[in-house]
Design a protein around this motif. Structure first.
Motif, PDB file in Angstrom:
ATOM      1  N   ARG A  76       0.821  -1.219   0.000  1.00 47.95           N
ATOM      2  CA  ARG A  76       0.000   0.000   0.000  1.00 47.95           C
ATOM      3  C   ARG A  76       0.854   1.268   0.000  1.00 47.95           C
ATOM      4  NH1 ARG A  76      -3.821  -1.557  -2.560  1.00 47.95           N
ATOM      5  NH2 ARG A  76      -5.274   0.024  -1.802  1.00 47.95           N
ATOM      6  N   SER A  77       1.986   1.185  -0.678  1.00 51.84           N
ATOM      7  CA  SER A  77       2.898   2.329  -0.765  1.00 51.84           C
ATOM      8  C   SER A  77       2.921   2.950  -2.151  1.00 51.84           C
ATOM      9  CB  SER A  77       4.313   1.897  -0.361  1.00 51.84           C
ATOM     10  OG  SER A  77       4.353   1.428   0.960  1.00 51.84           O
ATOM     11  N   GLY A  78       1.936   2.615  -2.966  1.00 51.94           N
ATOM     12  CA  GLY A  78       1.927   3.094  -4.342  1.00 51.94           C
ATOM     13  C   GLY A  78       2.465   2.067  -5.311  1.00 51.94           C
ATOM     14  N   PRO A 185       3.808   6.032   6.870  1.00 51.45           N
ATOM     15  CA  PRO A 185       3.011   4.975   7.506  1.00 51.45           C
ATOM     16  C   PRO A 185       1.617   5.413   7.932  1.00 51.45           C
ATOM     17  CG  PRO A 185       4.726   5.743   8.996  1.00 51.45           C
ATOM     18  CD  PRO A 185       5.024   6.342   7.651  1.00 51.45           C
ATOM     19  N   LYS A 186       1.389   6.710   8.126  1.00 57.43           N
ATOM     20  CA  LYS A 186       0.047   7.167   8.490  1.00 57.43           C
ATOM     21  C   LYS A 186      -0.957   6.813   7.390  1.00 57.43           C
ATOM     22  CE  LYS A 186       1.606  11.110  11.263  1.00 57.43           C
ATOM     23  NZ  LYS A 186       1.657  12.597  11.336  1.00 57.43           N
ATOM     24  N   SER A 191      -4.692   2.421   4.405  1.00 58.40           N
ATOM     25  CA  SER A 191      -4.852   1.719   3.138  1.00 58.40           C
ATOM     26  C   SER A 191      -4.674   0.205   3.305  1.00 58.40           C
ATOM     27  CB  SER A 191      -3.848   2.259   2.122  1.00 58.40           C
ATOM     28  OG  SER A 191      -4.073   1.725   0.848  1.00 58.40           O
ATOM     29  N   TYR A 192      -3.721  -0.189   4.136  1.00 59.47           N
ATOM     30  CA  TYR A 192      -3.460  -1.611   4.362  1.00 59.47           C
ATOM     31  C   TYR A 192      -4.599  -2.266   5.148  1.00 59.47           C
ATOM     32  CZ  TYR A 192      -0.129  -5.554   4.635  1.00 59.47           C
ATOM     33  OH  TYR A 192       0.502  -6.757   4.491  1.00 59.47           O
ATOM     34  N   TYR A 193      -5.183  -1.512   6.066  1.00 62.07           N
ATOM     35  CA  TYR A 193      -6.354  -1.997   6.808  1.00 62.07           C
ATOM     36  C   TYR A 193      -7.478  -2.361   5.837  1.00 62.07           C
ATOM     37  CZ  TYR A 193     -10.819  -1.251   9.288  1.00 62.07           C
ATOM     38  OH  TYR A 193     -12.109  -1.348   9.755  1.00 62.07           O
ATOM     39  N   TYR A 194      -7.768  -1.458   4.903  1.00 59.77           N
ATOM     40  CA  TYR A 194      -8.844  -1.724   3.943  1.00 59.77           C
ATOM     41  C   TYR A 194      -8.481  -2.864   2.992  1.00 59.77           C
ATOM     42  CZ  TYR A 194     -11.637   2.227   5.489  1.00 59.77           C
ATOM     43  OH  TYR A 194     -12.418   3.075   6.248  1.00 59.77           O
ATOM     44  N   LEU A 195      -7.203  -2.984   2.655  1.00 57.06           N
ATOM     45  CA  LEU A 195      -6.791  -4.101   1.795  1.00 57.06           C
ATOM     46  C   LEU A 195      -6.988  -5.435   2.502  1.00 57.06           C
ATOM     47  CD1 LEU A 195      -5.249  -4.700  -0.999  1.00 57.06           C
ATOM     48  CD2 LEU A 195      -3.336  -5.229   0.506  1.00 57.06           C
ATOM     49  N   TYR A 214      -2.041  -4.707  15.902  1.00 57.90           N
ATOM     50  CA  TYR A 214      -1.224  -5.671  15.154  1.00 57.90           C
ATOM     51  C   TYR A 214      -0.106  -4.954  14.386  1.00 57.90           C
ATOM     52  CZ  TYR A 214      -4.731  -9.376  15.896  1.00 57.90           C
ATOM     53  OH  TYR A 214      -5.571 -10.307  16.452  1.00 57.90           O
ATOM     54  N   PHE A 215      -0.460  -3.869  13.765  1.00 58.78           N
ATOM     55  CA  PHE A 215       0.495  -3.114  12.938  1.00 58.78           C
ATOM     56  C   PHE A 215       1.644  -2.588  13.794  1.00 58.78           C
ATOM     57  CE2 PHE A 215       1.956   0.422  10.283  1.00 58.78           C
ATOM     58  CZ  PHE A 215       1.827  -0.086   8.997  1.00 58.78           C
ATOM     59  N   GLU A 216       1.305  -2.028  14.932  1.00 59.68           N
ATOM     60  CA  GLU A 216       2.312  -1.460  15.833  1.00 59.68           C
ATOM     61  C   GLU A 216       3.271  -2.537  16.333  1.00 59.68           C
ATOM     62  OE1 GLU A 216       2.249   1.681  19.565  1.00 59.68           O
ATOM     63  OE2 GLU A 216       0.738   0.093  19.504  1.00 59.68           O
ATOM     64  N   LYS A 217       2.760  -3.752  16.483  1.00 62.07           N
ATOM     65  CA  LYS A 217       3.572  -4.876  16.978  1.00 62.07           C
ATOM     66  C   LYS A 217       4.194  -5.696  15.848  1.00 62.07           C
ATOM     67  CE  LYS A 217       0.570  -5.261  21.043  1.00 62.07           C
ATOM     68  NZ  LYS A 217      -0.564  -6.017  21.635  1.00 62.07           N
ATOM     69  N   SER A 218       4.082  -5.227  14.621  1.00 58.94           N
ATOM     70  CA  SER A 218       4.645  -5.902  13.437  1.00 58.94           C
ATOM     71  C   SER A 218       4.046  -7.286  13.219  1.00 58.94           C
ATOM     72  CB  SER A 218       6.176  -5.996  13.541  1.00 58.94           C
ATOM     73  OG  SER A 218       6.759  -4.713  13.548  1.00 58.94           O
TER      74      SER A 218
END
Length: 349
Positions: A76-78, A185-186, A191-195, A214-218
């Motif tokens: 989700r980085s383009g 990352p903001k 975007s990754y959540y919706y994916l 989950y994201f914060e904890k990798s």
């Protein structure tokens, strides 16, 4: 390096360990596309579904060619935008072929197979039993890149979210070209959540707040996010690597087109740049059926009730704040501050 006696392949150099059983069970409840569990790879603990264990050495031993063109990123980085930009320039602005063939065919996803759990695949095949064509497509996207890519004789275009440390060594050894794109990352988080909600291979069913945990904890595929980007940043001076920020692409698309064209040893005139800029504009891009993964929706890999694959394409906008609570904003800011202390990489304003 050690070699496997039976195939003469280099052994995968990193340990692969199972996620803690209690955490794994929690993950399986929230990410319904995976049915077995999750693993963490190497000293940085890169996170993947269970299938990565059996596929790892095959990925690592894949033979990249000097002519290969890779687009690499954290999800989700383009990535899709960059893929189409790269493909168009490398193929001399062949709009006809770009329209006729979906990007998933022109620029296949190297490691998507590890997200297609056998039980999820079985369910998708059952749901598409009325159509041999759709079943064939499910089989096709489930096939590992290391199996079908060697059969491609023309120039290969390969998408990956693998960090540099997990790429096949042949990529750098053979000086295959890599375009790496990074994004704040903001915006990535939202975007990754919706994916993860959109793709049934992930099948995320919990809240945004839980997803941030989950994201914060990798604890999400291809994480840790910061390790991924820092590896890309460390390779930015390699002559076969072009490191770009999504924010710069968004701010100055014509300038980005010129930069990529130079990297690919191509020359475009002003009219060609203007036409390609219009073609790649976000408003046009999100309605481009060749790139927005309609074919994935047709076979129900994508959930028809969720947002589209190509979403808003915004940067540093108020859009991401809609999902953020004050607590998450505070934690995100701290998370960024702590991790940027260890690098001179900075996201464009």
């Amino acid at each position: 390096m050690a070699f496997n006696n039976n195939k003469g392949e280099v052994e995968f150099p990193y340990d692969i360990t199972d996620v803690d059983p209690e955490i794994n069970q929690e993950l399986l409840t929230d990410f319904t596309g995976e049915k077995t569990g999750f693993v963490q790879v190497g000293p940085k603990k890169y996170f993947f579904p269970s299938k990565f264990r059996s596929a790892s050495s095959h990925f690592y031993n894949f033979q990249s060619r000097p002519s290969d063109l890779w687009v690499a990123s954290f999800p989700r980085s383009g990535t899709t935008w960059t893929q189409e930009l790269v493909w168009m320039i490398a193929n001399d602005l062949d709009y006809g072929k770009a329209k006729a063939e979906p990007l998933t065919k022109r620029f296949p996803f190297f490691e998507f197979c590890v997200f297609m759990h056998d039980k999820t695949k079985e369910q998708l095949l059952l749901e598409n039993k009325h159509s041999e064509e759709k079943q064939h497509f499910v089989e096709l996207v489930s096939t590992p890149g290391y199996e079908f890519l060697p059969n491609i004789t023309e120039r290969r275009f390969i998408k990956t979210h693998l960090p540099f440390s997990l790429l096949p060594p042949s990529v750098m050894e053979n000086k295959s070209k890599i375009v790496y794109v990074a994004r704040n990352p903001k915006d990535v988080l939202v975007s990754y959540y919706y994916l993860n909600k959109l793709y049934r291979t992930q099948g995320y069913v919990n809240t945004f707040e839980k997803y941030w945990d989950y994201f914060e904890k990798s604890l999400n595929p291809w994480m840790p996010y910061w390790s991924h980007l820092k590896e890309g940043w460390e390779h930015r001076h390699n002559p076969n690597v072009l490191f770009m920020f999504y924010e710069d692409m968004n701010k100055d698309l014509p300038g980005t087109i010129k930069k990529v064209a130079s990297f690919l040893n191509k020359t475009l005139n002003n009219d060609e740049i203007t036409k390609l800029t219009a073609y790649l504009s976000i408003d046009n891009f999100k309605h481009n059926t060749s790139v927005n993964q309609i074919e994935m929706k047709d076979v129900r890999i994508c959930n028809p009730n969720e947002e589209a694959f190509v979403r808003k394409g915004k940067t540093n906008s108020l859009g991401w704040q809609k999902e953020y609570t004050p607590d998450i904003i505070q934690r995100m800011e701290k998370w960024i501050e702590v991790n940027l202390k260890e690098t001179d990489m900075r996201f464009p304003e």
